[in-house]
Design an enzyme around this catalytic site. Structure first.
Site, PDB file in Angstrom:
ATOM      1  N   GLY A  63       0.792  -1.222   0.000  1.00  0.00           N
ATOM      2  CA  GLY A  63       0.000   0.000   0.000  1.00  0.00           C
ATOM      3  C   GLY A  63       0.818   1.263   0.000  1.00  0.00           C
ATOM      4  O   GLY A  63       0.386   2.286  -0.518  1.00  0.00           O
ATOM      5  N   ASN A 139       1.894  -7.889  -3.966  1.00  0.00           N
ATOM      6  CA  ASN A 139       0.511  -8.011  -3.520  1.00  0.00           C
ATOM      7  C   ASN A 139      -0.416  -7.786  -4.711  1.00  0.00           C
ATOM      8  O   ASN A 139      -0.326  -6.763  -5.386  1.00  0.00           O
ATOM      9  CB  ASN A 139       0.268  -6.967  -2.414  1.00  0.00           C
ATOM     10  CG  ASN A 139      -1.088  -7.084  -1.759  1.00  0.00           C
ATOM     11  OD1 ASN A 139      -2.106  -6.972  -2.427  1.00  0.00           O
ATOM     12  ND2 ASN A 139      -1.103  -7.258  -0.446  1.00  0.00           N
ATOM     13  N   SER A 175      -9.378  -5.908   1.160  1.00  0.00           N
ATOM     14  CA  SER A 175      -9.549  -4.459   1.158  1.00  0.00           C
ATOM     15  C   SER A 175     -11.037  -4.129   1.235  1.00  0.00           C
ATOM     16  O   SER A 175     -11.835  -4.717   0.507  1.00  0.00           O
ATOM     17  CB  SER A 175      -8.962  -3.842  -0.111  1.00  0.00           C
ATOM     18  OG  SER A 175      -9.369  -2.490  -0.228  1.00  0.00           O
TER      19      SER A 175
END
Length: 336
Positions: A63, A139, A175
Site C-alpha cells: 500500500g 501483492n 480491502s
C-alpha cells in the site's frame, strides 16, 4: 529528530499529496549522498518462513509503494522484506479524492484509495530496475470493474505476470475499498479461488523452475467461526502463509475524532489490538501448519513483540512507519 522535523512539514500537506511527495523524493534521492539521511545498517536477525530466508522479521506492508517505484529506498532503510502493490491487471485511478485521512491523535489512518495503481506491467518494469537483494513480496488484487464472479481471473493474470519476479505473492481479498471484494473470504468462493491459485502455482513452478509461496491477506472484521473456516480452506488448499490483518471498518476506538466518520479502512494503532487477536486465533487454529505475518498497529518494539507472542513469524509496518519514520524499523530489529 530529522524525521520528526520532516514529518511536521509533511503533515501540513494533504495526506495523499504528502505520500506522493515522499515517493517522488525517495525515487530522486536513493543512490545519492542524500539517502544517507534514511539509510541504516541493521544487525542480521534471519528468519526462515515460507521456505524463504528473511534478513530480519520486519517488513514494509503493501500500500505504501503500490507501483514498486521505491523498492531500493525501502531496502536501504533496513526492512527485512518489502511488499509492493496492491497491483491489478489493468491500471486504474482508484476512488475519488480526498481518500486518505490522518487521525493524528490516535496515530491512525483512514484510506479509501481503491487499488489505485499503474497496472501489473508497469510494476514489473519497476521491479526489473530494482537492485534490492532482500525478499520482495508482490501483492495482487482485482480491478474494480471486473465482476466479482470473475475475480479469480484477475488474480491469475497478475500471478502469472509477477511470478518470476516475486519472493512471495500476497493475495489481497480483504480491502474494504473494492465493492464485493471481501466476499471472496468466505465459503466456496474462497475455496474455489485458492484452488485455482494453487493449480496456477504448480504450473508456474514447472515453467520457471522455482517455487514462489502464496500468502492470503485477510481482514480483521471476522468472527471466530469465519476465521476457522478460512483456516480450513488455507490448509486444504496448501497455501503457504497468511497475512493478518488488513484495515478495519470498525470506528469504536476513534469515535468523536476528526475524520473518524470518513468511509474506508482504518489502520494504525486503533487496529492494533484487534489484529493481534486475529493473529492469536489464527495461531490457535493453524499451529505450525503455516506461518502468520502480523500487521496492524505495529508502531513499536512492544507492539511487534505482542504480534510475535500471539503467533506471528514476521511483522509488517505501514501507518507506524508514517508516524515514526525509518527509525521504527531499527528500533524493532535491534530489540528483538
Amino acid at each position: 529528530m530529522l524525521y520528526r522535523l520532516a514529518r511536521t512539514g509533511f503533515f501540513q500537506l494533504d495526506a495523499e499529496k504528502a505520500h506522493d511527495l515522499a515517493i517522488q523524493n525517495f525515487k530522486r534521492f536513493t543512490g545519492t549522498p542524500i539517502d544517507l539521511l534514511y539509510r541504516q545498517q541493521l544487525p542480521n536477525r534471519p528468519v526462515e518462513c515460507m521456505g524463504l530466508t528473511f534478513k530480519n522479521p520486519v517488513g514494509l506492508a503493501a500500500g505504501l509503494d503500490k507501483n514498486g517505484e521505491c523498492i531500493d529506498a525501502f531496502g536501504a532503510m533496513g526492512f527485512g522484506f518489502v511488499e509492493v502493490g496492491t497491483v491489478t491487471p489493468r491500471p486504474q485511478a482508484g476512488n475519488d479524492k480526498p481518500r486518505l485521512f490522518r487521525l493524528v491523535e490516535a496515530e491512525g489512518i483512514i484510506n479509501r484509495m481503491g487499488f489505485n495503481n499503474l497496472g501489473v506491467d508497469n510494476l514489473i518494469e519497476n521491479v526489473k530496475k530494482s537492485n534490492y537483494d532482500g525478499i520482495l513480496g508482490i501483492n495482487i488484487g482485482k480491478n474494480k470493474d471486473t465482476p466479482i464472479e470473475k475475480g479469480a481471473e484477475d488474480y491469475l493474470i497478475c500471478m502469472e505476470k509477477v511470478y518470476q519476479y516475486a519472493g512471495y505473492i500476497a493475495v489481497n481479498i480483504s480491502s474494504p475499498n473494492t465493492p464485493g471484494l471481501r466476499s471472496l473470504q468466505y465459503g466456496e468462493a474462497l475455496d474455489d479461488l485458492l484452488s485455482e491459485l494453487k493449480t496456477k502455482q504448480s504450473e508456474l513452478e514447472e515453467k520457471h523452475g522455482k517455487y514462489v509461496p502464496l500468502a492470503l491477506k485477510i481482514a480483521p472484521d471476522l468472527s471466530d467461526d469465519e476465521i476457522s473456516q478460512i483456516c480450513e480452506s488455507l490448509i486444504k488448499n496448501k497455501i503457504d502463509g497468511v497475512i493478518a490483518t488488513n484495515t478495519t471498518l470498525d470506528r469504536s476506538i476513534v469515535e468523536g475524532m476528526k475524520h473518524c466518520d470518513e468511509a474506508g479502512g482504518l489502520s494504525g494503532r486503533p487496529v492494533q489490538s484487534r489484529s493481534t487477536e486475529v493473529v492469536r486465533k489464527l495461531h490457535e487454529e493453524l499451529g505450525d501448519a503455516l506461518p502468520i505475518i502480523g500487521v496492524g498497529g505495529v508502531d513499536s518494539y512492544v507492539a511487534a513483540k505482542e504480534k510475535m507472542m500471539a503467533g506471528a513469524k514476521l511483522v509488517q509496518v505501514y501507518s507506524g512507519f508514517i508516524y515514526k519514520g525509518p527509525g521504527l524499523v531499527g528500533d524493532i530489529v535491534k530489540n528483538l
